[in-house]
Design a protein around this motif. Sequence first.
Motif, PDB file in Angstrom:
ATOM      1  N   VAL A   1      10.124  -2.752   2.568  1.00  0.00           N
ATOM      2  CA  VAL A   1       9.864  -3.207   1.010  1.00  0.00           C
ATOM      3  C   VAL A   1       9.653  -2.452   0.578  1.00  0.00           C
ATOM      4  O   VAL A   1       9.026  -1.370   0.245  1.00  0.00           O
ATOM      5  N   TRP A   2      10.312  -3.039  -1.069  1.00  0.00           N
ATOM      6  CA  TRP A   2       9.599  -1.953  -1.674  1.00  0.00           C
ATOM      7  C   TRP A   2       8.855  -2.231  -3.034  1.00  0.00           C
ATOM      8  O   TRP A   2       8.399  -3.104  -3.011  1.00  0.00           O
ATOM      9  N   MET A   3       7.557  -0.803  -2.875  1.00  0.00           N
ATOM     10  CA  MET A   3       6.594  -0.952  -3.847  1.00  0.00           C
ATOM     11  C   MET A   3       6.346  -0.455  -4.902  1.00  0.00           C
ATOM     12  O   MET A   3       7.348   0.763  -5.019  1.00  0.00           O
ATOM     13  N   THR A   4       5.805  -1.078  -6.047  1.00  0.00           N
ATOM     14  CA  THR A   4       5.563  -0.699  -7.349  1.00  0.00           C
ATOM     15  C   THR A   4       4.512   0.910  -7.345  1.00  0.00           C
ATOM     16  O   THR A   4       3.525   0.904  -6.725  1.00  0.00           O
ATOM     17  N   THR A   5       5.055   1.601  -7.688  1.00  0.00           N
ATOM     18  CA  THR A   5       4.245   2.884  -7.518  1.00  0.00           C
ATOM     19  C   THR A   5       4.050   3.118  -9.627  1.00  0.00           C
ATOM     20  O   THR A   5       4.789   2.598 -10.653  1.00  0.00           O
ATOM     21  N   ARG A   6       3.684   3.992 -10.392  1.00  0.00           N
ATOM     22  CA  ARG A   6       3.641   3.868 -11.913  1.00  0.00           C
ATOM     23  C   ARG A   6       3.970   4.681 -12.005  1.00  0.00           C
ATOM     24  O   ARG A   6       4.869   5.040 -13.275  1.00  0.00           O
ATOM     25  N   ALA A   7       5.812   5.662 -11.452  1.00  0.00           N
ATOM     26  CA  ALA A   7       6.709   6.323 -11.768  1.00  0.00           C
ATOM     27  C   ALA A   7       7.545   5.748 -11.061  1.00  0.00           C
ATOM     28  O   ALA A   7       9.053   7.096 -11.371  1.00  0.00           O
ATOM     29  N   GLY A   8       7.890   4.693 -10.944  1.00  0.00           N
ATOM     30  CA  GLY A   8       9.371   3.907  -9.957  1.00  0.00           C
ATOM     31  C   GLY A   8       8.726   3.484  -8.567  1.00  0.00           C
ATOM     32  O   GLY A   8       8.235   2.687  -8.571  1.00  0.00           O
ATOM     33  N   ARG A   9       9.818   3.544  -7.947  1.00  0.00           N
ATOM     34  CA  ARG A   9       8.738   2.830  -6.290  1.00  0.00           C
ATOM     35  C   ARG A   9       9.166   3.795  -5.283  1.00  0.00           C
ATOM     36  O   ARG A   9      10.333   3.903  -5.160  1.00  0.00           O
ATOM     37  N   ILE A  10       8.694   3.019  -4.350  1.00  0.00           N
ATOM     38  CA  ILE A  10       8.725   3.781  -3.154  1.00  0.00           C
ATOM     39  C   ILE A  10       8.633   2.923  -1.956  1.00  0.00           C
ATOM     40  O   ILE A  10       8.414   2.058  -2.474  1.00  0.00           O
ATOM     41  N   LEU A  11       9.085   3.260  -0.681  1.00  0.00           N
ATOM     42  CA  LEU A  11       9.711   1.699   0.237  1.00  0.00           C
ATOM     43  C   LEU A  11       8.506   2.471   1.143  1.00  0.00           C
ATOM     44  O   LEU A  11       8.246   3.412   1.506  1.00  0.00           O
ATOM     45  N   SER A  12       8.552   1.352   1.954  1.00  0.00           N
ATOM     46  CA  SER A  12       7.410   1.299   2.633  1.00  0.00           C
ATOM     47  C   SER A  12       8.081   0.794   4.020  1.00  0.00           C
ATOM     48  O   SER A  12       8.684  -0.736   4.155  1.00  0.00           O
ATOM     49  N   ILE A  13       8.032   1.445   5.208  1.00  0.00           N
ATOM     50  CA  ILE A  13       8.727   0.579   6.467  1.00  0.00           C
ATOM     51  C   ILE A  13       8.420   0.397   7.129  1.00  0.00           C
ATOM     52  O   ILE A  13       6.160   1.409   7.057  1.00  0.00           O
ATOM     53  N   PRO A  14       7.893  -0.497   8.005  1.00  0.00           N
ATOM     54  CA  PRO A  14       6.760  -0.961   8.600  1.00  0.00           C
ATOM     55  C   PRO A  14       6.454  -0.137   9.724  1.00  0.00           C
ATOM     56  O   PRO A  14       7.483   0.835  10.244  1.00  0.00           O
ATOM     57  N   TYR A  15       4.887   0.071  10.119  1.00  0.00           N
ATOM     58  CA  TYR A  15       4.710   1.083  11.484  1.00  0.00           C
ATOM     59  C   TYR A  15       3.245   0.547  11.456  1.00  0.00           C
ATOM     60  O   TYR A  15       2.557  -0.644  11.207  1.00  0.00           O
ATOM     61  N   PRO A  16       3.254   0.350  13.260  1.00  0.00           N
ATOM     62  CA  PRO A  16       3.380  -0.788  13.911  1.00  0.00           C
ATOM     63  C   PRO A  16       1.225  -0.597  14.161  1.00  0.00           C
ATOM     64  O   PRO A  16       0.884   0.592  14.192  1.00  0.00           O
ATOM     65  N   GLN A  17       0.278  -1.474  13.905  1.00  0.00           N
ATOM     66  CA  GLN A  17      -0.742  -1.554  14.149  1.00  0.00           C
ATOM     67  C   GLN A  17      -1.256  -2.411  15.490  1.00  0.00           C
ATOM     68  O   GLN A  17      -2.036  -2.589  16.235  1.00  0.00           O
ATOM     69  N   GLU A  18      -0.274  -2.579  16.048  1.00  0.00           N
ATOM     70  CA  GLU A  18      -0.496  -3.454  17.121  1.00  0.00           C
ATOM     71  C   GLU A  18       0.437  -2.319  18.379  1.00  0.00           C
ATOM     72  O   GLU A  18      -0.341  -2.613  19.734  1.00  0.00           O
ATOM     73  N   LEU A  19       1.793  -2.383  18.351  1.00  0.00           N
ATOM     74  CA  LEU A  19       1.848  -0.980  19.346  1.00  0.00           C
ATOM     75  C   LEU A  19       2.049  -0.166  19.057  1.00  0.00           C
ATOM     76  O   LEU A  19       2.568   0.315  18.627  1.00  0.00           O
ATOM     77  N   ASN A  20       0.227   0.223  19.211  1.00  0.00           N
ATOM     78  CA  ASN A  20       0.008   1.951  18.529  1.00  0.00           C
ATOM     79  C   ASN A  20      -0.527   1.889  19.344  1.00  0.00           C
ATOM     80  O   ASN A  20      -1.977   1.047  19.535  1.00  0.00           O
ATOM     81  N   ASP A  21      -0.941   2.895  20.416  1.00  0.00           N
ATOM     82  CA  ASP A  21      -1.653   3.620  21.538  1.00  0.00           C
ATOM     83  C   ASP A  21      -3.258   3.474  21.142  1.00  0.00           C
ATOM     84  O   ASP A  21      -4.372   3.135  21.905  1.00  0.00           O
ATOM     85  N   ILE A  22      -3.229   3.631  20.168  1.00  0.00           N
ATOM     86  CA  ILE A  22      -4.554   4.488  19.301  1.00  0.00           C
ATOM     87  C   ILE A  22      -5.367   2.925  19.412  1.00  0.00           C
ATOM     88  O   ILE A  22      -6.972   2.809  19.804  1.00  0.00           O
ATOM     89  N   PRO A  23      -4.896   1.729  19.025  1.00  0.00           N
ATOM     90  CA  PRO A  23      -5.953   0.078  18.814  1.00  0.00           C
ATOM     91  C   PRO A  23      -6.192  -0.589  19.570  1.00  0.00           C
ATOM     92  O   PRO A  23      -6.183  -0.954  19.757  1.00  0.00           O
TER      93      PRO A  23
END
Length: 294
Positions: A185-207
Amino acid sequence: MTLPDHGRYAYSPITRRADYSWPEGKRLAVYLGVNLEHFAFGEGRGAALAPATNEPDVLNYAWRDYGNRVGVWRMLALLDQLDLPATVLANSAMYDYAPDLMQAFLARGDEIAGHGVTNSEAQGEMTEPEERAMIAAATDRIAAAGMAPQGWLSPWISESRVTPDLLQEAGYAYTLNWCMDDQPVWMTTRAGRILSIPYPQELNDIPAIVARKDSAADFAGMIIDTFDEMLDQSNDQPLVMGIALHPYIVGQPYRLRHLRRALSHIAAARDRVWITRAGEISALCHGGLAGQIS
């Protein structure tokens, strides 16, 4: 009633987006996020095997250090055996603490993404100048070793109000901090945009394992079930599946045995899925797919 909003992205249902495919017409992209973390002794934050009774917290410090001394080397052997790439989410302090470990991943051609200086601190608690300086210090140290990082995961996924702005201004192409989607997903910043790539909080061994107390078998089953289900779902939309791994957790022998089973299941389907690194997903999204990403 209008609630406060982050202003970084607009609501978009996954069923109403542009369709596209990953390389070779594949529909599911899978990447492994291997977290390499170093902690201050006797102070700061850190995942805990058992509640700390005092500082220095020898038990939890040594448990985490097992990952860097033993667990991760077992994981490297497993990745080599299955011919799986990795996105390494590295505290820059690792370059001074375990330089041969960092070199081992570089020698494999793996991606090194920024993960702060140490997981003993939370990025969201810093002032803007402090946060900017920390990002610069971590970035410069990784780049000095031969690979300028393109992606970032904040220690503890802790953000300030300006973290996406600072990352974009520091030259980062993507962030892994936001877990709100199964597509980039493209995310807005004050100087352009940055891409958000899915990082899991379910398939994550800490949680999963530390917080929810899921067993090693449960965690492996979660990986397999998620993979199988997302592979079916990807007939309708291109998807990204990340798996977040910490060597001091899944590098323990009995957990590694179950992780081997789960990753072998994914590797056996490599002709049907794009097994890749987060940076390669980002490069494609910034390139030929730039206009297709919501």
